[in-house]
Structure formats: structure tokens, C-alpha cells
Design an enzyme around this catalytic site. Structure first.
Site, PDB file in Angstrom:
ATOM      1  N   LEU A  75       6.753   0.105 -29.071  1.00  0.00           N
ATOM      2  CA  LEU A  75       5.861   0.103 -27.903  1.00  0.00           C
ATOM      3  C   LEU A  75       6.078  -1.044 -26.920  1.00  0.00           C
ATOM      4  O   LEU A  75       5.118  -1.569 -26.342  1.00  0.00           O
ATOM      5  CB  LEU A  75       4.389   0.112 -28.359  1.00  0.00           C
ATOM      6  CG  LEU A  75       3.870   1.444 -28.900  1.00  0.00           C
ATOM      7  CD1 LEU A  75       2.449   1.279 -29.446  1.00  0.00           C
ATOM      8  CD2 LEU A  75       3.889   2.533 -27.828  1.00  0.00           C
ATOM      9  N   CYS A 131       2.172   6.506 -33.168  1.00  0.00           N
ATOM     10  CA  CYS A 131       3.409   5.733 -33.134  1.00  0.00           C
ATOM     11  C   CYS A 131       3.675   5.141 -34.514  1.00  0.00           C
ATOM     12  O   CYS A 131       2.861   4.374 -35.028  1.00  0.00           O
ATOM     13  CB  CYS A 131       3.331   4.609 -32.110  1.00  0.00           C
ATOM     14  SG  CYS A 131       4.799   3.570 -32.138  1.00  0.00           S
ATOM     15  N   THR A 194       7.105  11.469 -33.846  1.00  0.00           N
ATOM     16  CA  THR A 194       8.280  11.434 -34.731  1.00  0.00           C
ATOM     17  C   THR A 194       7.902  11.438 -36.210  1.00  0.00           C
ATOM     18  O   THR A 194       6.808  11.019 -36.595  1.00  0.00           O
ATOM     19  CB  THR A 194       9.124  10.191 -34.444  1.00  0.00           C
ATOM     20  OG1 THR A 194       8.274   9.043 -34.547  1.00  0.00           O
ATOM     21  CG2 THR A 194       9.737  10.241 -33.061  1.00  0.00           C
ATOM     22  N   GLY A 245      12.204  17.928 -30.654  1.00  0.00           N
ATOM     23  CA  GLY A 245      13.552  18.487 -30.776  1.00  0.00           C
ATOM     24  C   GLY A 245      13.903  19.614 -29.839  1.00  0.00           C
ATOM     25  O   GLY A 245      14.875  20.337 -30.060  1.00  0.00           O
TER      26      GLY A 245
END
Lengths: 305, 258
Positions: A75, A131, A194, A245
Site C-alpha cells: 500500500l 490487502c 489476491t 485474472g
């Protein structure tokens, strides 16, 4: 045949097409503006922004994986005040939807950051509760219903802007988190952030990333993202923005059939900066070829066995 | 300053040592914009990340650039399979290059370590005999571009770690000798980080301005993803984290926090 309608409306915000640049891969837009006009994109989700500036993690912050990458940027950002005074006015001159992506170490940080954005002309706020690369905050919030609920509630009372909550896939049941944030007033959810991963250099026996672990993105995660978008869109009544993706127009169609009302593209831009632009053209061609008048007509139209 | 993302024809390919390749691309728009010390992001077919490779030579008249890179893994191996007549997909020119004024008060010293040797060849071509190149390699068979530097007119000193050619050892002592002789107004360096750190310390000791080209694992290559971080101290202020790809890869040696 008439030109298909690519526009989508997400909780009252009109996007000219369903393709949004994903947070963290596109900065504040200025770098790619040199290649093509930002107006071509449906929207831009800006780099994750915190109350105070952040330096991020020690490099290396990236590692390549089969069909993807691991990152641990942590970040790094100029802080919300600089975002409001410098980056936002530049972006708002452009005809594209501007989404602020915010993160924080505490519920108060999120609320204060959102409050500062409430007085601006940013179109939407994306809450990054997912995150994986910061020790405090980030995915700490997104992995429990209580955390997700607390942040959404605090931000909801701090701003009237539409709120989109970005969910982490690193949970047992993502639909539970989605339902929790919906109940607290989230206008939309975006997923997936992610997947937590790790690579080790076998010569040095050190992790490739200095942070040891990082977030996996790119084509490798696409099927996971499609599955989660499908599950979440069946579990909530608010729009779902599909991330994870997506490389081309076919991927966008697939994600929207699974239930996404719009999509974000990120890692694909590293491979080909023109990927979002090409993907928009491919989506348009798909609609024409299949005589579909409006992109929004395909949302959630998968026919499960 | 702008950059392009296009595919350009390969008009020359050669191998400089076992794993090191030299390519020349016909890319007039890139060549017209490119500056010494900038780099390109090469697409490796089938891989997610592009490979950042520094520009070795720019020929603005012919509209060409030369790229020299080492095969370090599967991605660079894939790129090295490209042949003359095929197209190379690059994003270029990228980053902030070296400061190369038309005239220098004194001499320039170029310090290159291994695969860090290529990006300063155009500096040698510009300053010719007003320039000394101190180039370090692991061994005789790893030496590259020594003849190019000599042909450019630079006094070229070769060092090898194992003493199989030239001076045995690192670039440290020949660099020191050159600086001791005086009249040096600028040092340009590219190579492994420990070497760069040593060069910066030596430059500071002699009070000579020094620019270094840094290397870091990159994502986008254009400044958007802030993956390739480096820490610098600018204008006496506190440390700040900048991007190697956009704010660099070339930095004033005195501002880099190693």
C-alpha cells in the site's frame, strides 16, 4: 445491426462500458494516459489510499508465477490529502468513472479517509478490506464477518458516496462476508483481491518477496474468481464487480455470465498495456456476433447444470 | 516525453558470450525519443511479466536501438529465441536516463559491472578519448562490449574477478587510480548493487559527481504499480521511496540510500 450498448449502471453510477482498471495496477491513471485516452475505460479504481502517506514494503515486491504474479507492495501511496488535492482533480477532468480505493489500519482510519472523500467529486469509494500485504489492517478486516461489518458500518456513516467493498478470497466462505457488508449498507462488492501465496529461491533458501508472502493475481486465479463471483452474486442482492485474472473480452463475458455487473482488469495490463482497450472491442464484437443488444443482458445468465 | 508499446522488426542479432545476446531493432519512433540510460520492457511470449532491459545504443539517424541482455531464466531464454526478421514486442523508451551534457569540463569515467556494461556505451561514443571505461567481469569468457568501448575511443580497462584477463580483482582499484590522477568531472555506473555502493563512496571521497543505474524487480515498468521501490534522500530532506522504473533507473549516486 445497431451498435451494442456497453454501458452499465452500478448503484446509480453510469459506466460507459463495464471495464474498470483495477486498483494498484494503474496508479492514478497518468502513466497509461500517454498510450491512450483514459476516456476509453469505463472507470479507474485508483491506487489504494490511506489516511497518511505510506512507504510500502521493502523490495523485492514482485515475483513471477506460472500464469501470474505475486506482489507485496504494501500500500505505498501519497495519502488521501495528496490524492484529493493533486490526483483527483486531474482525473476528474476526464470522462471516466473515478473510484477511490481506501485502506486503513483502524476503523477510525477508514471512516476519516472516507469522510475526507465525501466532500470531493469522486464517483465511488472502494473499501479495501482485503490487502494481504500490510501487517495492520488490510485483510485483517476482510477475513471475518465482524471486521468487514465494522469497517463497512463506519464508512457508511461517514459518507454518502456509493460504497463498494473489495473482498478477499482468503476465507472459508466468501458469501458470508459479502452478506455481512450488504447488511451494513454496502452498495456493491468487488472480488476477488489476491490469493495469499509464496515463492522461495532454492539457491538462497530465501523467499523471493522480502515480505515473505504476497498476493497472487493474473490468469492463474481466474477460475477461482469466476467461482466466487458466481457464489456471491447468488448470495447477495447488490451488484458484484468481478476481478481476478481477466485477460481479454472472452474472460469479461465469462465473468459477467457468472454474475458480475462490471469487471476490473489489472495484471493483464502489465503484460499488455492495451489489454483493457482490446478487451472492450472484443466484448463489443461478441455482442454484435451474438445479436445481444445490451451487455447488461448477459449478467448472471450462466445456466448451471 | 512519451513512450510506445509496439512490435518492431529485429534487424540484427548476435551472441556476445555464452548467455548474452545483442539485438538491433528498427523502431524510428522509439529511437527518436530515447535517451541514454533508458530501458525497454520486452514481452516474453507466454509470460505475465515483461523483462526490463536497458538500451545499449541509440541510432537516431537509422532509427534503431540496440539491446544487450543476459539469459537469466525462462523468460529471457524465450526472448533470446527471436531471430532476425521476427518482431519484438516492447514498451519503450522508459525511465529517466543519464545526464550527458554536450561538453564536460573534465574527463568522464564509466564503470560497468558484467551485464551492467551495455547502457553506457553511447556515453563512451559521445566523449570518446575524454572518457575512461572501467569494466569488470567474472572471467575472460564473460567479457562483453570491450571492443565496442575501445572502438568508441574510450580508454578501456578490463578487470576480471579470477584474473583470467586484464586486472585481477574488482573495478575498485583502477577506479581509484583514475580518480587519483584527477581531472574527472563525472562518473557513470551500472552493475551489481555492492559495486554501485562502492563507486558512490569512492566518488564522494573524491568529490566527483556520480550517476548510477539501479536494478529492481519490476511490474508494469511505466510507474503505475510502485513495485520497483528504491529509497532516496533528495535535497537534504527525509528519505522517500521512489520508483526505479519511472523516477530512475538512473539516480544521482549521492541521493541513493543503499
Amino acid at each position: 445491426m445497431i451498435k451494442p450498448d456497453l454501458s452499465v449502471n452500478i448503484c446509480g453510477v453510469e459506466f460507459k462500458n463495464p471495464v474498470i482498471a483495477a486498483s494498484g495496477t494503474y496508479g492514478f491513471g497518468e502513466e497509461y494516459d500517454e498510450l491512450y485516452p483514459l476516456e476509453k475505460l469505463g472507470g479507474i479504481s485508483c491506487k489504494g489510499t490511506t489516511l497518511n502517506p505510506k512507504d510500502g514494503n521493502i523490495p523485492p515486491r514482485i515475483a513471477e508465477t506460472p500464469s501470474g504474479i505475486l506482489n507485496s507492495v504494501g500500500l505505498q501511496n501519497p495519502g488521501v490529502d495528496k490524492f484529493i488535492s493533486y490526483h483527483l482533480p486531474r482525473l476528474k477532468k476526464r470522462d471516466t468513472v473515478v473510484i477511490a480505493n481506501i485502506a486503513g489500519a483502524s476503523v477510525e482510519d477508514y471512516a476519516l479517509t472516507a469522510q475526507k472523500l465525501d466532500d470531493t467529486d469522486v464517483d465511488m469509494i472502494e473499501l479495501n478490506i482485503s490487502c494481504p500485504n500490510v501487517k495492520q489492517g488490510g485483510a485483517t478486516w476482510g477475513v471475518s464477518c465482524a471486521g468487514a461489518y465494522a469497517v463497512t458500518k463506519a464508512v457508511r456513516s461517514a459518507t454518502k458516496k456509493p460504497i463498494m467493498v473489495k473482498l478477499t478470497p482468503n476465507v472459508t466462505d466468501i458469501t458470508e462476508i459479502a452478506k455481512a457488508v450488504e447488511a451494513e449498507g454496502a452498495d456493491a462488492v468487488s472480488l476477488i483481491n489476491t490469493l495469499l501465496g509464496m515463492r522461495i529461491d532454492i539457491k538462497t533458501r530465501r523467499p523471493v518477496l522480502h515480505n515473505n508472502v504476497g498476493g497472487l493475481s493474473g490468469p492463474a486465479v481466474f477460475p477461482v474468481a469466476v467461482r466466487m463471483v458466481w457464489q456471491v452474486s447468488n448470495a447477495v442482492n447488490i451488484p458484484v464487480i468481478g476481478i481476478g485474472g481477466i485477460s481479454d473480452g472472452a474472460d469479461i463475458i465469462e465473468m459477467m455470465l457468472a454474475g458480475a455487473s462490471a469487471v476490473q482488469m489489472g495484471t493483464a495490463i502489465f503484460t499488455d498495456p492495451y489489454a483493457p482497450i482490446k478487451a472492450i472491442e472484443q466484448v463489443e464484437r461478441y455482442l454484435s456476433d451474438n445479436r445481444i443488444e445490451k451487455i447488461s443482458d448477459i449478467v448472471g445468465q450462466v445456466e448451471p447444470w | 516525453m512519451s513512450y510506445f508499446c509496439e512490435r518492431y522488426p529485429i534487424i540484427e542479432k548476435s551472441s556476445l558470450s555464452a548467455d548474452i545476446y545483442s539485438y538491433t531493432l528498427l523502431c524510428p519512433n522509439v529511437a527518436a525519443e530515447a535517451q541514454t540510460g533508458q530501458f525497454v520492457q520486452i514481452k516474453a511470449e507466454g509470460f505475465t511479466l515483461r523483462r526490463p532491459i536497458s538500451i545499449c545504443e541509440i541510432d537516431k539517424q537509422k532509427g534503431t536501438i540496440r539491446l544487450v541482455f543476459e539469459v537469466r531464466g525462462k523468460g529471457t531464454d524465450k526472448i533470446s529465441r527471436l531471430n532476425v526478421g521476427e518482431l519484438m514486442d516492447i514498451i519503450a523508451p522508459l525511465g529517466h536516463g543519464f545526464t550527458v551534457p554536450d561538453t564536460l569540463d573534465g574527463k568522464a569515467i564509466i564503470v560497468g559491472g558484467g551485464i551492467g556494461t551495455p547502457p553506457m556505451l553511447d556515453i563512451a561514443k559521445k566523449y570518446k578519448d575524454k572518457c575512461t571505461a572501467v569494466l569488470g567481469f567474472r572471467s575472460f569468457d564473460r567479457i562483453i562490449l570491450d571492443k565496442d568501448y575501445t572502438k568508441a575511443g574510450a580508454m578501456t580497462i578490463i578487470c576480471t574477478d579470477d584474473g583470467s584477463y586484464g586486472i585481477k580483482g574488482t573495478i575498485a582499484s583502477p577506479l581509484d587510480e583514475e580518480l587519483k590522477a584527477g581531472g574527472v568531472s563525472m562518473i557513470y555506473a551500472c552493475g551489481p548493487t555492492p559495486m554501485l555502493k562502492a563507486v558512490v563512496l569512492t566518488a564522494e571521497r573524491y568529490g566527483v559527481k556520480c550517476e548510477v543505474s539501479l536494478e529492481q524487480r519490476m511490474g508494469c515498468g511505466v510507474g503505475a504499480c510502485v513495485v520497483c521501490a528504491c529509497t532516496v534522500r533528495r535535497g537534504g530532506s527525509k528519505e522517500q521511496v521512489l520508483r526505479v522504473c519511472k523516477d530512475g533507473p538512473v539516480f544521482d549516486g549521492s541521493e541513493v540510500v543503499f
